[in-house]
Design an enzyme around this catalytic site. Structure first.
Site, PDB file in Angstrom:
ATOM      1  N   ASN A   1       3.981  -9.101  -1.329  1.00  0.00           N
ATOM      2  CA  ASN A   1       2.539  -8.877  -1.175  1.00  0.00           C
ATOM      3  C   ASN A   1       1.811 -10.179  -1.472  1.00  0.00           C
ATOM      4  O   ASN A   1       2.256 -10.978  -2.298  1.00  0.00           O
ATOM      5  CB  ASN A   1       2.054  -7.770  -2.109  1.00  0.00           C
ATOM      6  CG  ASN A   1       0.764  -7.132  -1.610  1.00  0.00           C
ATOM      7  OD1 ASN A   1       0.661  -6.776  -0.431  1.00  0.00           O
ATOM      8  ND2 ASN A   1      -0.219  -6.988  -2.472  1.00  0.00           N
TER       9      ASN A   1
ATOM     10  N   GLU B   1     -11.697  -1.380  10.875  1.00  0.00           N
ATOM     11  CA  GLU B   1     -10.478  -1.707  11.620  1.00  0.00           C
ATOM     12  C   GLU B   1     -10.577  -1.242  13.066  1.00  0.00           C
ATOM     13  O   GLU B   1     -10.015  -1.877  13.972  1.00  0.00           O
ATOM     14  CB  GLU B   1      -9.257  -1.104  10.931  1.00  0.00           C
ATOM     15  CG  GLU B   1      -8.894  -1.833   9.645  1.00  0.00           C
ATOM     16  CD  GLU B   1      -7.631  -1.292   8.996  1.00  0.00           C
ATOM     17  OE1 GLU B   1      -6.943  -0.452   9.628  1.00  0.00           O
ATOM     18  OE2 GLU B   1      -7.330  -1.698   7.858  1.00  0.00           O
TER      19      GLU B   1
ATOM     20  N   GLY C   1       0.824  -1.195   0.000  1.00  0.00           N
ATOM     21  CA  GLY C   1       0.000   0.000   0.000  1.00  0.00           C
ATOM     22  C   GLY C   1       0.862   1.250   0.000  1.00  0.00           C
ATOM     23  O   GLY C   1       2.106   1.176  -0.084  1.00  0.00           O
TER      24      GLY C   1
ATOM     25  N   HIS D   1     -11.357   7.492  16.879  1.00  0.00           N
ATOM     26  CA  HIS D   1     -12.195   6.898  15.827  1.00  0.00           C
ATOM     27  C   HIS D   1     -13.460   6.216  16.353  1.00  0.00           C
ATOM     28  O   HIS D   1     -14.548   6.459  15.819  1.00  0.00           O
ATOM     29  CB  HIS D   1     -11.381   5.906  14.998  1.00  0.00           C
ATOM     30  CG  HIS D   1     -10.489   6.571  13.989  1.00  0.00           C
ATOM     31  ND1 HIS D   1      -9.854   5.881  12.994  1.00  0.00           N
ATOM     32  CD2 HIS D   1     -10.138   7.867  13.818  1.00  0.00           C
ATOM     33  CE1 HIS D   1      -9.134   6.714  12.254  1.00  0.00           C
ATOM     34  NE2 HIS D   1      -9.284   7.929  12.745  1.00  0.00           N
TER      35      HIS D   1
ATOM     36  N   THR E   1      -0.173   9.125   4.105  1.00  0.00           N
ATOM     37  CA  THR E   1       0.234   8.759   2.752  1.00  0.00           C
ATOM     38  C   THR E   1      -0.916   8.094   2.016  1.00  0.00           C
ATOM     39  O   THR E   1      -1.699   7.364   2.617  1.00  0.00           O
ATOM     40  CB  THR E   1       1.441   7.787   2.802  1.00  0.00           C
ATOM     41  OG1 THR E   1       2.459   8.350   3.625  1.00  0.00           O
ATOM     42  CG2 THR E   1       1.998   7.527   1.428  1.00  0.00           C
TER      43      THR E   1
END
Length: 440
Positions: A42, A371, A20, A226, A160
């Site tokens: 990966n 997540e 990623g 979050h 990023t």
């Protein structure tokens, strides 16, 4: 080149797992004198197929572009020596392995690597761990435990992404770097942890070495922010809507989820997690100070230094009041330059990522809050095993599960990838708990 290669840099031959945006940025950073040969691995799939094709066309070059003058020197390129599709053919030439993947994939990765046969590996870096990730990884090392130093970051050190519309997945775009990162090693006498500290400081990021991995892992602000902001009825209605949302993640109701209730949930969650990590021998954070000093500050006219420093000793209602002030003050960027009309940058206008269908027509739930839900479930499972009550945490878990189940029933299980229904929480909880008992 398949022979073993001696290493002279801090990290030696370095294998990055994940492909990623964060993995590309880390690859470019470690290639600037911190590693010898550089590899990327990966798991097999469509992304890896595309990656393999682009690497062939671009001579195995990865590129990082960094916005702004302050960090422009961190833009650059890295050339891969190896690229692996899956785990089958990993050679025993790597001294350092860097996991640039979500933490819920750590168990599968460590099992797939078969580290007992990778005798050169001395260090594993966890770039984006959750609370307990270091213990979880150690529990899977088997005979390699003691040989391998597992180092946890508090979180990934930059912001990023792949730029939308950009044709290449070999180029990442970084808009900001963290002010400070915390790290900790599984080994009491680790020397590598200080190499990692020097590496972070070479990027212009302050780096504090802590004595307990749990303490580093608990210093990720998303753990506290979050869940209360994005696992509530308002946010879940936006995230699971098939209509495009015109609401924003960090605005005050009715434009966004911030209310007295979501702030109260934040304080309650923070207190529950603080008590939990204290039971694990770690020191909890001063939430307001961490938000202000390590993440994004507000003017002292808005929040006094005295209130910030004494936040942990204040009554809960005062803590809620101060946090509400902070988020109200960050509706705009208080340090931006106002325009001709006196308007500051609209800092809080971050749109929700919503459910979407992948190319196969399968529904995908965004990482925020999926997540975050998984993170809470692991923490709650550990706390429950330790007889530590966490009612606010449980309420958030149950609210997310209720909304997800409603969406699944509405659209049918066949319209989702099966992995969303796979829950390894109990296995992970048991492994972490056994590792804690072994270490006593």
């Amino acid at each position: 080149m398949h022979e073993k290669i001696s290493h002279f840099s801090a990290f030696g031959n370095t294998l990055i797992i994940g492909a990623g945006p964060a993995a590309i940025q880390v690859a470019v950073n470690v290639s600037q004198g911190w590693c010898d040969n550089l590899g990327l691995l990966n798991r097999k799939g469509a992304h890896t197929n595309r990656l393999k094709k682009e690497l062939k066309e671009n001579h195995s070059i990865l590129t990082s572009k960094v916005q702004g003058e302050k960090y422009s020197h961190l833009s650059g390129e890295a050339r891969l020596t190896r690229f692996y599709e899956g785990f089958e053919n990993v050679e025993d030439i790597w001294q350092t392995i860097i996991l640039c993947t979500p933490s819920d994939s750590y168990t599968d990765i460590i099992n797939s690597l078969r580290l007992d046969s990778l005798t050169e590996v001395k260090t594993i870096l966890l770039i984006s761990p959750d609370i307990g990730s270091n213990l979880l990884v150690n529990s899977r090392l088997k005979k390699s435990q003691g040989r391998i130093d597992v180092i946890s970051f508090s979180n990934y050190y930059a912001a990023t992404k792949f730029e939308s519309g950009n044709p290449s997945i070999l180029t990442c775009f970084t808009k900001a770097f963290k002010k400070r990162i915390y790290i900790a090693s599984s080994e009491d006498n680790s020397t590598t942890v200080f190499d990692v500290k020097r590496f972070m400081e070479s990027l212009g990021i302050q780096c504090t070495v802590l004595g307990n991995p749990i303490e580093a892992e608990s210093r990720n602000i998303t753990t506290y922010v979050h869940p209360p902001f994005f696992i509530n009825q308002f946010s879940l209605d936006q995230i699971f809507s098939k209509e495009v949302s015109n609401k924003y993640m960090y605005k005050i109701y009715p434009e966004g989820p911030i209310t007295q209730h979501s702030i109260r949930a934040m304080v309650s969650l923070w207190w529950e997690i603080s008590g939990f990590i204290q039971n694990l021998g770690a020191k909890p954070i001063n939430l307001l100070k961490f938000l202000n000093d390590d993440n994004y500050p507000v003017h002292e006219n808005t929040l006094s230094r005295e209130d910030i420093e004494n936040f942990m000793e204040l009554e809960q209602i005062k803590q809620e009041y101060l946090l509400y002030i902070r988020y109200s003050s960050l509706l705009i960027d208080p340090f931006s330059t106002p325009d001709a009309n006196g308007k500051y940058f609209d800092f809080s206008a971050v749109p929700y990522k919503q459910v979407y269908q992948d190319p196969n027509g399968k529904w995908v739930v965004p990482r925020i809050p999926l997540e975050d839900y998984k993170k809470l479930k692991l923490i709650y499972g550990l706390a429950h095993k330790m007889n530590h009550p966490m009612p606010q945490t449980l309420a958030l878990i149950e609210l997310f599960e209720k909304k997800l189940n409603e969406f699944v029933q509405e659209n049918g299980e066949d319209s989702f990838e099966p992995k969303i229904f796979t829950d390894t929480t109990q296995n992970d909880v048991d492994a972490i708990f056994d590792e804690m008992e072994r270490g006593k």
